[in-house]
Design a protein around this motif. Sequence first.
Motif, short mmCIF file in Angstrom:
data_model
loop_
_atom_site.label_atom_id
_atom_site.label_comp_id
_atom_site.label_asym_id
_atom_site.label_seq_id
_atom_site.Cartn_x
_atom_site.Cartn_y
_atom_site.Cartn_z
N LYS A 273 0.93 -1.33 -0.13
CA LYS A 273 -0.07 0.07 0.02
C LYS A 273 0.93 1.27 -0.17
N ALA A 274 1.78 1.09 0.78
CA ALA A 274 2.48 2.56 1.03
C ALA A 274 3.57 2.63 -0.17
N TYR A 275 3.80 1.83 -1.15
CA TYR A 275 4.84 1.92 -2.19
C TYR A 275 4.15 2.02 -3.36
N LEU A 276 2.90 1.67 -3.70
CA LEU A 276 2.19 1.67 -5.02
C LEU A 276 0.83 2.65 -5.13
N MET A 277 1.01 3.20 -6.11
CA MET A 277 -0.21 3.95 -6.54
C MET A 277 -1.43 3.25 -6.51
N LEU A 278 -2.79 3.54 -6.61
CA LEU A 278 -3.85 3.14 -6.72
C LEU A 278 -3.84 2.28 -7.94
N HIS A 279 -4.43 1.15 -7.69
CA HIS A 279 -4.68 0.22 -8.97
C HIS A 279 -3.37 -0.46 -9.73
N ALA A 325 10.52 -7.45 3.88
CA ALA A 325 11.35 -7.45 2.74
C ALA A 325 11.66 -6.24 2.03
N LEU A 326 10.48 -5.45 1.75
CA LEU A 326 10.47 -4.02 1.15
C LEU A 326 11.02 -3.32 1.98
N SER A 327 11.11 -3.35 3.28
CA SER A 327 11.62 -2.04 4.18
C SER A 327 13.20 -2.04 4.11
N HIS A 328 13.66 -2.97 3.74
CA HIS A 328 15.23 -3.08 3.94
C HIS A 328 15.85 -3.16 2.61
N LYS A 329 15.16 -2.66 1.61
CA LYS A 329 15.61 -2.72 0.27
C LYS A 329 15.79 -1.43 -0.43
N GLU A 330 16.84 -1.13 -1.26
CA GLU A 330 16.96 -0.08 -2.02
C GLU A 330 15.81 -0.06 -2.95
N LEU A 331 15.08 1.04 -2.97
CA LEU A 331 13.73 0.75 -3.82
C LEU A 331 13.65 2.09 -4.85
N ILE A 332 14.86 2.69 -5.07
CA ILE A 332 14.68 3.67 -6.12
C ILE A 332 14.17 3.37 -7.56
N TRP A 333 13.35 4.08 -8.00
CA TRP A 333 12.98 3.52 -9.54
C TRP A 333 13.95 3.88 -10.48
N ASP A 334 14.46 2.84 -10.84
CA ASP A 334 15.48 3.05 -12.11
C ASP A 334 14.95 3.25 -13.54
N VAL A 335 14.75 4.53 -13.94
CA VAL A 335 14.09 4.74 -15.08
C VAL A 335 14.72 4.28 -16.28
N ASP A 571 19.24 14.60 3.65
CA ASP A 571 19.82 14.03 4.98
C ASP A 571 18.50 13.29 5.65
N GLU A 572 17.60 14.01 5.98
CA GLU A 572 16.52 13.43 6.57
C GLU A 572 15.53 12.43 5.78
N LEU A 573 15.33 12.82 4.66
CA LEU A 573 14.79 11.87 3.78
C LEU A 573 15.34 10.33 3.82
N LEU A 574 16.52 10.15 3.52
CA LEU A 574 17.29 9.21 3.66
C LEU A 574 17.48 8.35 4.82
N SER A 575 17.03 9.06 6.00
CA SER A 575 16.90 8.46 7.47
C SER A 575 15.55 7.62 7.49
N LEU A 576 14.81 8.09 6.79
CA LEU A 576 13.33 7.37 6.67
C LEU A 576 13.50 5.76 6.29
N GLU A 577 12.33 5.26 6.85
CA GLU A 577 12.35 3.60 6.50
C GLU A 577 11.74 3.56 5.14
N ASN A 578 10.81 4.05 4.56
CA ASN A 578 10.60 3.99 3.07
C ASN A 578 10.87 5.52 2.54
N PRO A 579 11.81 6.07 2.08
CA PRO A 579 11.96 7.22 1.48
C PRO A 579 11.42 7.19 0.02
N TYR A 580 11.27 6.10 -0.51
CA TYR A 580 10.88 5.84 -1.87
C TYR A 580 9.62 6.38 -2.36
N ASN A 581 8.71 6.46 -1.64
CA ASN A 581 7.48 6.84 -2.24
C ASN A 581 6.74 7.88 -1.11
#
Length: 605
Positions: A273-279, A325-335, A571-581
């Motif tokens: 839920k926290a990682y994906l847009m609706l649908h 599994a998701l919260s400990h991974k690098e989830l930056i969108w590689d475009v 700095d602050e963003l990168l300290s979050l558990e899920n900064p990706y979305n």
Amino acid sequence: MGIVRLLDAQTIDKIAAGEVVERPSSVVKELLENSIDSGANVITVEIKNGGIDYIRVTDNGSGIDRSDVKTAFLRHATSKIKSAEDLVSVLSLGFRGEALSSISAVSKVELLTKTKTDVCGLRYVIEGSREMAFEDAGVPDGTTIIVKNLFFNVPVRRKFLKTAMTEGSYISEIMEHIMLSHPEISFKYIINGNVKLQTKGDGDVKAVIYELYGRDVMSLMIPVEYKDDNIHIHGYVGKPEMARSNHNYEIYFVNNRVIKSTLINRAIDEAYKAYLMLHKYPYAILYFDIPSDMIDVNVHPTKMEVRFLEADRFYNAIVECIKSALSHKELIWDVSNEKSIDKPIRTVSEDINPEPFEVKHLEDVKKEYEIKKAEPIIISNDHETSIPDILEFEETEIEESKFEQINFLSEEARKRHVLIGQLFDTYWLVEFDGNFYIIDQHAAHEKIRYERLVSKYRNDVNDSQMISPPIIITLSLQEENVLKSYTDEFKKAGFEIEHFGGNEYALYGVPSELYGLKEGDYFNELLDVLSTEKTHNDIDSILAHLASTSCKGAIKAGNKISLAEADALIDELLSLENPYNCPHGRPVIISLSKAELEKKFKRIL
Ligand code: ADP
Ligand code: MG
């Protein structure tokens, strides 16, 4: 003269066949299951014209004993159930001793088989339940069953089949599922003479995913694992960036059988839920091992439905294991590879008799497939010898290395970030380790404020900002009720409210994230929303509303901020558990590799 008469055996078989054999894919499924049951570790499936004209399944399993061959084609003939007690345990897996009899009732079947102890093999031909041949044949150990002209004697059913293309795609889906559920078996899948899929059978699920979905998808899969006293969950889930628009890429197996389950779908949605847009829905290949007394299987020859006892526990286990599994991974969108991820190369299309409008698409798919398999060509105009990293992976190299990229967010990496500057007053550009990262300042700030708010709430940090003089708000009876029923939650979130007299209340303090916004307005809004909502015990909904309020205070796109401010923000963003979305599921950071830029400039191909 009476009109009641008994149906002959062939008619009875034909009727029964209707239940088991719905279409070519049901034949493939039954034959495959038999081959697997026979202990085979190499199985070939060949189809022509969507399986309507021709299906062949060859295995290197036990073979069928000469004396059993004819019996195996009788209705309710099975070597898998000996007594009524067996029935209970075995039924749950779908054995009914009906497959061979049903298939041979509605098609032309040729069986070639030999057991290890027999010197000579056997050829048995049976067409529409009629025996045509039973003779010695020189064949290798194992069994081959060829099914030709499905429904040749039931024209009505034949007419109801879809195009060869569609029927073929149903078979391909079954092949994919069987390959995923049996990585220990080497499968070959041939469509109209071309090998379309082939697995090694070395037990490695990752290798199967690679074969089915290609390198790009494989490289974006994250392993999951969960185990408690009863349930074992393992498998792979996709990074959010390669989300799909339907649930089709969520494939799961309960005790090694593919099933459909809305419960599992919902759990996967919740975890993402926290990682994906609706649908949007992720890739997920999950394996569940559950004691059979904790599930209730409703078997139907063509579908599998499972109900779970202790469904809540099961649901939570799935959500937990995917989330962690998701919260400990690098989830930056590689475009860089977005195109190929959008359309993973699925080698499942029929390639004979395509309808005219489909020709081009098929050609494209084939071309894409060829490109994928081809070696990278490097045309270097400055004699660089290094091969860019996205092209570096060899077929054999799909091991752990894929999961070990240097984490952009680690403390060590942070020191080496090069903050290049701001683009369009909105995006911050960072260079790191051969990649180019773009951070959306509004999404980033929004996310930070949201996380701050939620974490203070969850950790009981009272951090209210006093307002002086207090704001006096007037509440309706209904709003007053809501306020009373949520007193603790509001306090926890940082609101300080006191009864002022009559229907008036004084707001003395607000969560510091919300300070400076129109306090009276959004507090009323919040009560409004809460009083119209049906679920009255959902703290998540309070947080969600507070979060959307906090967004209003976030740095906007188009605001010019200083380099130092940006640095602090990152700095602050990168300290979050899920900064990706951001809280709405949009990406906060995307990345582009150096290699991709070089490709764009045609330094490499
Ligand atoms: P079931 O699988 O429910 O037992 P089927 O009609 O599918 O019923 O098969 C009947 C029997 O034929 C099986 O029980 C098995 O003994 C035998 N058989 C079918 N296919 C194979 C195979 N590929 N290898 C060995 N034995 C097979
Ligand atoms: Mg069977």
